[in-house]
Design an enzyme around this catalytic site. Structure first.
Site, PDB file in Angstrom:
ATOM      1  N   THR A  12       8.250  12.382  19.052  1.00  0.00           N
ATOM      2  CA  THR A  12       7.893  13.140  20.252  1.00  0.00           C
ATOM      3  C   THR A  12       6.378  13.157  20.384  1.00  0.00           C
ATOM      4  O   THR A  12       5.670  13.648  19.514  1.00  0.00           O
ATOM      5  CB  THR A  12       8.458  14.564  20.193  1.00  0.00           C
ATOM      6  N   PRO A  25      17.208  15.697  21.814  1.00  0.00           N
ATOM      7  CA  PRO A  25      16.855  16.659  20.771  1.00  0.00           C
ATOM      8  C   PRO A  25      16.432  17.997  21.360  1.00  0.00           C
ATOM      9  O   PRO A  25      15.537  18.064  22.204  1.00  0.00           O
ATOM     10  CB  PRO A  25      15.679  15.985  20.055  1.00  0.00           C
ATOM     11  N   THR A  26      17.114  19.044  20.945  1.00  0.00           N
ATOM     12  CA  THR A  26      16.723  20.414  21.303  1.00  0.00           C
ATOM     13  C   THR A  26      16.837  21.253  20.037  1.00  0.00           C
ATOM     14  O   THR A  26      17.622  20.934  19.140  1.00  0.00           O
ATOM     15  CB  THR A  26      17.655  20.993  22.386  1.00  0.00           C
ATOM     16  N   GLY A  86      15.947  14.660  31.123  1.00  0.00           N
ATOM     17  CA  GLY A  86      15.383  15.599  32.097  1.00  0.00           C
ATOM     18  C   GLY A  86      16.117  15.594  33.416  1.00  0.00           C
ATOM     19  O   GLY A  86      16.100  14.606  34.150  1.00  0.00           O
ATOM     20  N   SER A  96      17.068  17.339  16.197  1.00  0.00           N
ATOM     21  CA  SER A  96      15.695  17.838  16.268  1.00  0.00           C
ATOM     22  C   SER A  96      15.158  18.210  14.889  1.00  0.00           C
ATOM     23  O   SER A  96      15.896  18.705  14.032  1.00  0.00           O
ATOM     24  CB  SER A  96      15.649  19.077  17.169  1.00  0.00           C
ATOM     25  N   ILE A 126      19.350  15.641  34.265  1.00  0.00           N
ATOM     26  CA  ILE A 126      20.684  15.051  34.442  1.00  0.00           C
ATOM     27  C   ILE A 126      21.722  16.176  34.511  1.00  0.00           C
ATOM     28  O   ILE A 126      21.906  16.917  33.553  1.00  0.00           O
ATOM     29  CB  ILE A 126      21.023  14.100  33.277  1.00  0.00           C
ATOM     30  N   HIS A 128       9.633  16.590  28.400  1.00  0.00           N
ATOM     31  CA  HIS A 128      10.027  17.696  27.520  1.00  0.00           C
ATOM     32  C   HIS A 128      10.790  18.773  28.294  1.00  0.00           C
ATOM     33  O   HIS A 128      10.653  19.975  28.028  1.00  0.00           O
ATOM     34  CB  HIS A 128       8.792  18.301  26.836  1.00  0.00           C
ATOM     35  N   TYR A 179       8.262  15.389  14.704  1.00  0.00           N
ATOM     36  CA  TYR A 179       6.890  15.778  15.035  1.00  0.00           C
ATOM     37  C   TYR A 179       6.010  15.401  13.856  1.00  0.00           C
ATOM     38  O   TYR A 179       6.461  15.404  12.708  1.00  0.00           O
ATOM     39  CB  TYR A 179       6.776  17.291  15.264  1.00  0.00           C
ATOM     40  N   LYS A 184       9.102   9.231  22.514  1.00  0.00           N
ATOM     41  CA  LYS A 184       9.614  10.135  23.556  1.00  0.00           C
ATOM     42  C   LYS A 184       8.447  10.890  24.184  1.00  0.00           C
ATOM     43  O   LYS A 184       7.608  11.444  23.474  1.00  0.00           O
ATOM     44  CB  LYS A 184      10.594  11.118  22.916  1.00  0.00           C
ATOM     45  N   ARG A 198       8.781  21.601  29.799  1.00  0.00           N
ATOM     46  CA  ARG A 198       8.338  22.684  28.909  1.00  0.00           C
ATOM     47  C   ARG A 198       6.901  22.489  28.417  1.00  0.00           C
ATOM     48  O   ARG A 198       6.390  23.323  27.676  1.00  0.00           O
ATOM     49  CB  ARG A 198       9.279  22.781  27.693  1.00  0.00           C
ATOM     50  N   ARG A 208      19.638  20.600  27.888  1.00  0.00           N
ATOM     51  CA  ARG A 208      20.201  21.930  28.174  1.00  0.00           C
ATOM     52  C   ARG A 208      21.716  21.902  28.386  1.00  0.00           C
ATOM     53  O   ARG A 208      22.412  22.799  27.893  1.00  0.00           O
ATOM     54  CB  ARG A 208      19.488  22.553  29.384  1.00  0.00           C
TER      55      ARG A 208
END
Length: 331
Positions: free
Chosen positions: A156, A77-78, A275, A106, A277, A243, A130, A219, A246, A298
């Site tokens: 999260t 999720p972003t 994270g 997200s 990869i 995260h 959230y 998560k 972040r 990303r």
């Protein structure tokens, strides 16, 4: 230019995205040491390859909570995908469905849950949540996601407050006027992250259970103590995550935290990782150390910035092919 590896997509995104959008996607907290360590930690891990093993047939399928996917790489999720491509999360969802893998949508999407569902009917989708001070907002999101056929709820847990991302502060980051946090329209003003509830505890897992029949995945776990608490509170899955570096700077790389978490849960719940990869061999290292599946954040955004749905598919296909090759070469 031929796009051969994920760093090609990263370079393209950095060149062509507006600076504010690139900085937002690239940001880590504080000195960015955890963000960077997520990647560097993989370089210290070595394989012990075996040979003469008959690798003429390599099966890379796996299952997430009973649902089969084509390969063990999903999309993390972003937020704010329209910063990368006009169709935003709709393109991401289509790409995940086309590649037969899982997309975690997200809360901070620039498309509604309804739009995401309509864009890729039948795809495996989980919803990232959230918990807000106004619990009714979170409750409504959970019920919408379940009604729309999302198959998992990803809580999260590592964001009671937003980490300090220096470039976002310098840039005065905010969404362009034509973009909205579509799932929260009418609930709050855009980007008021302070509305997150910092008083959330493990007992709130029971509250979530009362709202939904969806499996709950937590998560943001990085320690054996929290992994044991997750099992005790009856979650179905854990995503080992910091995260993307972040939040708390100075925490462990996720691949370094993975072994501790896997040992703690002893197969009682599924363990995933995100994270850092960047290659198929990274995926193999994570699976060898006990992850059931990995999720990329990303790199999916870089693919989106390159060619929308087609670009995300290309990123996933490169990882898929590299993973298959790494498996074969490792025996």
């Amino acid at each position: 230019m031929a796009m051969v590896c994920l760093s090609d997509f990263e370079a393209h995104a950095k060149k062509y995205l507006p600076k504010m959008a690139w900085d937002f996607f690239a940001a880590g907290a504080d000195d960015c040491s955890t963000r960077d360590e997520n990647i560097l930690a993989y370089k210290r891990i070595r394989f012990r390859p075996r040979v003469l093993r008959d690798v003429s047939m390599v099966d890379i399928r796996t299952k997430l909570l009973g649902t089969e996917i084509s390969f063990p790489i999903g999309i993390a999720p972003t937020g704010f995908h329209q910063l990368a491509w006009p169709d935003g999360e709709k393109s991401t969802a289509r790409a995940a469905r086309a590649m037969n893998t899982c997309y975690i949508a997200s809360t901070y999407s620039t498309c509604t849950l309804e739009e995401i569902s309509e864009a890729a009917p039948g795809g495996l989708r989980w919803f990232q949540l959230y918990i807000y001070r106004n619990r009714a907002v979170s409750q409504q999101l959970v019920r919408r996601a379940e009604a729309l056929g999302f198959q998992g709820l990803v809580l999260t847990a590592d964001l009671p407050y937003t980490g300090k991302r220096r470039d976002d502060v310098r840039n005065g980051f905010r969404l362009p006027p034509h973009m909205k946090l579509k799932n929260l329209e009418g609930a709050f003003e855009v980007c008021k992250m302070s509305l997150l509830d910092p008083s959330v505890t493990w007992s709130d897992i029971h509250w979530l259970r009362s709202l939904t029949n969806l499996p709950i995945i937590v998560k943001g776990i990085l320690t054996k103590e929290d992994a044991e608490l997750a099992v005790r509170h009856g979650v179905e899955g854990i995503i080992v995550s910091n995260h993307g570096g972040r939040q708390l700077d100075g925490g462990p790389a996720t691949i370094d935290a993975l072994v501790e978490v896997v040992e703690a849960v002893q197969g009682r719940v599924e363990v995933y990782l995100d994270g850092g990869i960047r290659t198929g061999s990274n995926v193999l290292k994570a699976l060898a150390l006990g992850a059931k599946c990995v999720f990329v954040g990303r790199p999916a955004l870089w693919g989106l910035a390159y060619k929308g749905e087609e670009g995300v598919q290309e990123v996933l296909r490169i990882l898929q092919d590299e993973f298959r090759l790494s498996m074969a070469l490792a025996g």
